[in-house]
Design a protein around this motif. Structure first.
Motif, PDB file in Angstrom:
ATOM      1  N   VAL A  44       0.837  -1.199   0.000  1.00 60.94           N
ATOM      2  CA  VAL A  44       0.000   0.000   0.000  1.00 60.94           C
ATOM      3  C   VAL A  44       0.875   1.253   0.000  1.00 60.94           C
ATOM      4  CG1 VAL A  44      -1.634   1.343   1.378  1.00 60.94           C
ATOM      5  CG2 VAL A  44      -2.007  -1.097   1.043  1.00 60.94           C
ATOM      6  N   LEU A  45       1.974   1.228   0.745  1.00 66.29           N
ATOM      7  CA  LEU A  45       2.876   2.379   0.768  1.00 66.29           C
ATOM      8  C   LEU A  45       3.491   2.615  -0.609  1.00 66.29           C
ATOM      9  CD1 LEU A  45       4.375   4.567   2.381  1.00 66.29           C
ATOM     10  CD2 LEU A  45       6.137   2.865   2.887  1.00 66.29           C
ATOM     11  N   LEU A  46       3.886   1.551  -1.297  1.00 66.35           N
ATOM     12  CA  LEU A  46       4.440   1.698  -2.645  1.00 66.35           C
ATOM     13  C   LEU A  46       3.393   2.280  -3.596  1.00 66.35           C
ATOM     14  CD1 LEU A  46       6.469  -1.633  -2.990  1.00 66.35           C
ATOM     15  CD2 LEU A  46       7.380   0.679  -2.666  1.00 66.35           C
ATOM     16  N   ALA A  47       2.138   1.835  -3.453  1.00 60.82           N
ATOM     17  CA  ALA A  47       1.071   2.369  -4.307  1.00 60.82           C
ATOM     18  C   ALA A  47       0.834   3.859  -4.025  1.00 60.82           C
ATOM     19  CB  ALA A  47      -0.209   1.574  -4.096  1.00 60.82           C
ATOM     20  N   GLN A  48       0.877   4.230  -2.758  1.00 59.33           N
ATOM     21  CA  GLN A  48       0.672   5.639  -2.404  1.00 59.33           C
ATOM     22  C   GLN A  48       1.831   6.518  -2.864  1.00 59.33           C
ATOM     23  OE1 GLN A  48       0.093   5.354   1.817  1.00 59.33           O
ATOM     24  NE2 GLN A  48      -2.089   4.850   1.651  1.00 59.33           N
ATOM     25  N   ARG A  49       3.014   5.919  -2.984  1.00 64.25           N
ATOM     26  CA  ARG A  49       4.177   6.688  -3.456  1.00 64.25           C
ATOM     27  C   ARG A  49       4.214   6.804  -4.966  1.00 64.25           C
ATOM     28  NH1 ARG A  49       8.143   7.044   0.685  1.00 64.25           N
ATOM     29  NH2 ARG A  49       6.944   7.516   2.567  1.00 64.25           N
ATOM     30  N   GLY A  50       3.236   6.219  -5.662  1.00 67.81           N
ATOM     31  CA  GLY A  50       3.116   6.414  -7.104  1.00 67.81           C
ATOM     32  C   GLY A  50       3.569   5.257  -7.959  1.00 67.81           C
ATOM     33  N   LEU A  51       3.867   4.105  -7.377  1.00 66.08           N
ATOM     34  CA  LEU A  51       4.284   2.961  -8.182  1.00 66.08           C
ATOM     35  C   LEU A  51       3.108   2.462  -9.009  1.00 66.08           C
ATOM     36  CD1 LEU A  51       7.084   1.577  -8.241  1.00 66.08           C
ATOM     37  CD2 LEU A  51       6.093  -0.278  -6.909  1.00 66.08           C
ATOM     38  N   ASP A  52       3.327   2.238 -10.304  1.00 69.03           N
ATOM     39  CA  ASP A  52       2.220   1.831 -11.174  1.00 69.03           C
ATOM     40  C   ASP A  52       1.828   0.386 -10.885  1.00 69.03           C
ATOM     41  OD1 ASP A  52       3.639  -0.006 -13.428  1.00 69.03           O
ATOM     42  OD2 ASP A  52       4.946   1.652 -12.837  1.00 69.03           O
ATOM     43  N   THR A  53       0.640   0.015 -11.350  1.00 71.74           N
ATOM     44  CA  THR A  53       0.078  -1.286 -11.027  1.00 71.74           C
ATOM     45  C   THR A  53       0.900  -2.425 -11.607  1.00 71.74           C
ATOM     46  OG1 THR A  53      -2.117  -0.271 -11.030  1.00 71.74           O
ATOM     47  CG2 THR A  53      -2.030  -2.662 -11.100  1.00 71.74           C
ATOM     48  N   ALA A  54       1.434  -2.255 -12.824  1.00 68.48           N
ATOM     49  CA  ALA A  54       2.230  -3.316 -13.436  1.00 68.48           C
ATOM     50  C   ALA A  54       3.477  -3.624 -12.608  1.00 68.48           C
ATOM     51  CB  ALA A  54       2.607  -2.928 -14.861  1.00 68.48           C
ATOM     52  N   THR A  55       4.151  -2.573 -12.135  1.00 68.70           N
ATOM     53  CA  THR A  55       5.340  -2.785 -11.302  1.00 68.70           C
ATOM     54  C   THR A  55       4.957  -3.369  -9.948  1.00 68.70           C
ATOM     55  OG1 THR A  55       6.351  -0.877 -12.400  1.00 68.70           O
ATOM     56  CG2 THR A  55       7.410  -1.681 -10.402  1.00 68.70           C
ATOM     57  N   LEU A  56       3.836  -2.910  -9.390  1.00 69.08           N
ATOM     58  CA  LEU A  56       3.357  -3.470  -8.117  1.00 69.08           C
ATOM     59  C   LEU A  56       3.100  -4.964  -8.244  1.00 69.08           C
ATOM     60  CD1 LEU A  56       0.834  -0.899  -6.602  1.00 69.08           C
ATOM     61  CD2 LEU A  56       2.905  -1.792  -5.531  1.00 69.08           C
ATOM     62  N   GLN A  57       2.569  -5.376  -9.378  1.00 68.12           N
ATOM     63  CA  GLN A  57       2.279  -6.787  -9.576  1.00 68.12           C
ATOM     64  C   GLN A  57       3.564  -7.612  -9.624  1.00 68.12           C
ATOM     65  OE1 GLN A  57      -0.451  -7.443 -12.773  1.00 68.12           O
ATOM     66  NE2 GLN A  57      -0.395  -9.675 -12.608  1.00 68.12           N
ATOM     67  N   VAL A  58       4.618  -7.036 -10.181  1.00 67.37           N
ATOM     68  CA  VAL A  58       5.910  -7.720 -10.188  1.00 67.37           C
ATOM     69  C   VAL A  58       6.452  -7.852  -8.769  1.00 67.37           C
ATOM     70  CG1 VAL A  58       8.305  -7.581 -10.982  1.00 67.37           C
ATOM     71  CG2 VAL A  58       6.441  -6.979 -12.538  1.00 67.37           C
ATOM     72  N   VAL A  59       6.293  -6.790  -7.973  1.00 63.29           N
ATOM     73  CA  VAL A  59       6.792  -6.816  -6.598  1.00 63.29           C
ATOM     74  C   VAL A  59       5.984  -7.784  -5.737  1.00 63.29           C
ATOM     75  CG1 VAL A  59       7.128  -5.410  -4.523  1.00 63.29           C
ATOM     76  CG2 VAL A  59       7.683  -4.468  -6.773  1.00 63.29           C
ATOM     77  N   SER A  60       4.666  -7.775  -5.902  1.00 59.64           N
ATOM     78  CA  SER A  60       3.801  -8.594  -5.048  1.00 59.64           C
ATOM     79  C   SER A  60       3.726 -10.049  -5.489  1.00 59.64           C
ATOM     80  CB  SER A  60       2.387  -8.011  -5.035  1.00 59.64           C
ATOM     81  OG  SER A  60       1.783  -8.139  -6.320  1.00 59.64           O
ATOM     82  N   HIS A  61       4.145 -10.334  -6.744  1.00 58.47           N
ATOM     83  CA  HIS A  61       4.080 -11.688  -7.299  1.00 58.47           C
ATOM     84  C   HIS A  61       2.640 -12.205  -7.369  1.00 58.47           C
ATOM     85  CE1 HIS A  61       8.395 -11.616  -6.574  1.00 58.47           C
ATOM     86  NE2 HIS A  61       8.504 -12.667  -7.349  1.00 58.47           N
ATOM     87  N   HIS A  62       1.693 -11.294  -7.609  1.00 60.45           N
ATOM     88  CA  HIS A  62       0.325 -11.731  -7.881  1.00 60.45           C
ATOM     89  C   HIS A  62       0.216 -12.081  -9.361  1.00 60.45           C
ATOM     90  CE1 HIS A  62      -0.856  -9.545  -4.086  1.00 60.45           C
ATOM     91  NE2 HIS A  62      -1.490 -10.688  -3.959  1.00 60.45           N
ATOM     92  N   ARG A  63      -0.395 -13.212  -9.658  1.00 66.73           N
ATOM     93  CA  ARG A  63      -0.519 -13.628 -11.053  1.00 66.73           C
ATOM     94  C   ARG A  63      -1.495 -12.747 -11.828  1.00 66.73           C
ATOM     95  NH1 ARG A  63       1.649 -18.476 -12.511  1.00 66.73           N
ATOM     96  NH2 ARG A  63       2.423 -19.834 -10.853  1.00 66.73           N
ATOM     97  N   ARG A  64      -2.552 -12.311 -11.159  1.00 63.55           N
ATOM     98  CA  ARG A  64      -3.597 -11.557 -11.846  1.00 63.55           C
ATOM     99  C   ARG A  64      -3.686 -10.145 -11.283  1.00 63.55           C
ATOM    100  NH1 ARG A  64      -8.781 -15.257 -11.195  1.00 63.55           N
ATOM    101  NH2 ARG A  64      -9.718 -13.326 -11.966  1.00 63.55           N
ATOM    102  N   ARG A  65      -3.992  -9.202 -12.177  1.00 62.76           N
ATOM    103  CA  ARG A  65      -4.077  -7.807 -11.773  1.00 62.76           C
ATOM    104  C   ARG A  65      -5.250  -7.572 -10.828  1.00 62.76           C
ATOM    105  NH1 ARG A  65      -6.638  -3.176 -13.876  1.00 62.76           N
ATOM    106  NH2 ARG A  65      -5.451  -1.239 -13.580  1.00 62.76           N
ATOM    107  N   ASP A  66      -6.400  -8.220 -11.076  1.00 60.07           N
ATOM    108  CA  ASP A  66      -7.557  -7.992 -10.216  1.00 60.07           C
ATOM    109  C   ASP A  66      -7.312  -8.529  -8.806  1.00 60.07           C
ATOM    110  OD1 ASP A  66      -7.536 -10.566 -11.225  1.00 60.07           O
ATOM    111  OD2 ASP A  66      -9.701 -10.809 -11.064  1.00 60.07           O
TER     112      ASP A  66
END
Length: 389
Positions: A351-373
């Motif tokens: 959540v902190l990375l998202a609030q700092r402006g990290l885009d969703t595609a990069t967040l998905q790489v960091v979180s290792h979620h297979r699906r965006r939803d």
């Protein structure tokens, strides 16, 4: 199971199938009254004149299996649920612990909590009310889950988990009972669609603050937690999990040879962790999963000190480290909505990375979620400030 099968399997001309039984014929399907269902094939190791319940009387433990000819008759096949009634579970013998015919390696494939959950649902099906015993088994299982939902005021997320637990418990019948084959409840369309509906309702009815550890750890709460943790191992575990936005349980199980500390830069010290055990490795396997990122210089220095002080193939952290951290998290002042748990560390970092402006595609790489939803639901997108698309 038992002497009845051993006697038959040792007779001349008896057929023993080491892989899977023969397929049911179209005549079997016609015998059920419609072509869409197929009657499960009879186990070839059982004599045609002998029923399963004649071999294993209710309430008596079966003969030990796993040695000699009996081991050949034990399979982990799956049969359809068509034709089974709600009283079928009452004919199963459920072991209290590991059955003698189940190998220790097979038994260890599931965690103790998962095995306890499966066994609990098998016992609930055995103790189902009398009016459900004449209903089809999938209908009885569905009605039992919904009655428990009404009585215990379960959320739909708990109901969806119950459907999944019942399905897996019956698929794994040979691991818990004297049955030679599991039962696939998803061959019944009504049960399958009820489970799918429960999963959808679990997603669309969840509110912010519902569920264990739903609240993300804010930066202020992290600073307070970091100051409160005095145990050195727990403090380092918290720092590493926060830097990588990873599950605390995954980081705890990283082994010493799987930690690589690289060069230092302005962004920090490069650290690579290889996950071999835990949910992250299981979901992204088969094979090890590498996490590479930059840790603050002091965190990397403490990691390096642990590597120099210990040697061999052992976990970087101990179970006691995670327990100390979990106790410190529970001692934090509760947030305005929800509660804090060990899961709040990973969610707070994302959540902190998202609030700092990290885009969703990069967040998905960091979180290792297979699906965006899945990531967006994880961050409670729509219930709070969403990350940038």
């Amino acid at each position: 199971l038992g002497r009845g099968w051993a006697k038959h399997c040792t007779q001349p001309g008896a057929r023993i199938y080491l892989e899977k039984p023969p397929r049911a014929t179209p005549a079997d399907a016609l015998a059920l009254g419609h072509a869409g269902a197929v009657r499960p094939a009879r186990n070839p190791c059982r004599p045609a004149t002998e029923s399963r319940h004649d071999q294993v009387p209710r309430g008596d433990p079966p003969t030990r299996i796993g040695e000699g000819e009996d081991a050949l008759c034990l399979g982990l096949a799956t049969k359809a649920v068509a034709g089974m009634r709600g009283d079928q579970p009452r004919k199963w013998f459920v072991y209290r612990g590991r059955p003698p015919h189940v190998h220790a390696l097979t038994w260890a494939a599931k965690s103790q909590s998962t095995r306890d959950t499966h066994r609990r649902w098998l016992l609930r099906l055995q103790q189902a009310p009398a009016e459900l015993r004449s209903a089809p088994l999938p209908t009885a299982a569905t009605e039992l889950i919904l009655r428990l939902k009404a009585a215990r005021k379960w959320a739909w997320g708990t109901v969806a988990a119950a459907f999944s637990a019942v399905k897996m418990a019956l698929l794994g019948l040979p691991l818990y009972t004297t049955e030679a084959a599991g039962v696939d409840l998803f061959t019944d369309r009504a049960f399958r669609e009820a489970s799918t509906r429960a999963q959808r309702l679990a997603r669309i009815t969840k509110r912010a603050g519902e569920g264990r550890g739903d609240a993300p750890l804010s930066l202020a709460a992290f600073d307070a937690l970091r100051a409160a943790v005095k145990h050195p191992g727990a403090a380092l575990l918290l720092d590493v999990a926060w830097c990588f936005a990873a599950r605390v349980s995954d980081i705890r199980q990283v082994q010493l040879p799987d930690v690589r500390i690289g060069a230092s830069t302005d962004a920090g010290t490069e650290v690579t962790l290889t996950l071999r055990i835990g949910k992250g490795a299981h979901v992204w396997g088969p094979g090890p999963v590498s996490l590479r990122g930059y840790a603050p210089t002091d965190v990397a220095a403490r990691l390096n000190a642990v590597l120099l002080a210990r040697e061999g193939v052992q976990s970087l952290f101990r179970v006691a480290d995670q327990r100390h951290l979990a106790a410190a998290i529970r001692a934090l002042p509760p947030p305005a909505v929800g509660t804090y748990s060990i899961l709040s560390v990973r969610k707070g970092a994302l959540v902190l990375l998202a609030q700092r402006g990290l885009d969703t595609a990069t967040l998905q790489v960091v979180s290792h979620h297979r699906r965006r939803d899945t990531l967006l639901r994880y961050l409670a997108w729509g219930l709070s400030t969403p990350p940038r698309p």
